[in-house]
Enzyme design. Sequence first.
Site, PDB file in Angstrom:
ATOM      1  N   LYS A 175      -6.948   6.469  -0.885  1.00 48.61           N
ATOM      2  CA  LYS A 175      -7.634   5.184  -1.021  1.00 48.61           C
ATOM      3  C   LYS A 175      -7.307   4.498  -2.343  1.00 48.61           C
ATOM      4  CE  LYS A 175     -11.700   6.502   1.718  1.00 48.61           C
ATOM      5  NZ  LYS A 175     -13.172   6.554   1.670  1.00 48.61           N
ATOM      6  N   LYS A 179      -8.548   4.935  -5.324  1.00 47.78           N
ATOM      7  CA  LYS A 179      -9.685   4.534  -6.140  1.00 47.78           C
ATOM      8  C   LYS A 179     -10.312   5.753  -6.816  1.00 47.78           C
ATOM      9  CE  LYS A 179     -13.148   4.157  -2.429  1.00 47.78           C
ATOM     10  NZ  LYS A 179     -14.064   3.236  -1.771  1.00 47.78           N
TER      11      LYS A 179
END
Length: 150
Positions: A45, A47
Amino acid sequence: MKRVITYGTFDLLHYGHINLLRRAKALGDYLVVAISTDEFNWNEKHKKTYFSYEQRKQLLEAIRYVDLVIPEENWQQKKTDMHEYHIDTFVMGDDWKDKFDFLKDEGVEVVYLPRTPEISSSKMKKDLYDANAVDGESKASHDDIDTNPQ
């Protein structure tokens, strides 16, 4: 017993998350929450979370709507989770609308719940960043505050 599952990062837990969990639990008797591991968040992702997987897991386990917390380690595990945990209903926020309809082929109902419109972790981060950019961080510490009203 009707089993429901939802997935998410659940970092910077807020009342929008609680609303989602409450509404997901209302769709069945037993709520499984799969939370993204630190590695999955970073590698897939892209993140970084503020709280570690273990910290986020502890927070979710303390919420009365949640019956079981499991790790989400990759995108592909959703299909196998439906069978391993005997899931009847898969729930996600409506910002993911149609993205998981393929799970209907696994014999589960797929439900997209409306998000709580005025709150999100991204909004919280942005608001705090913007506020600190203008005002700077608080310089007061507990040592500087006189708590005795005399």
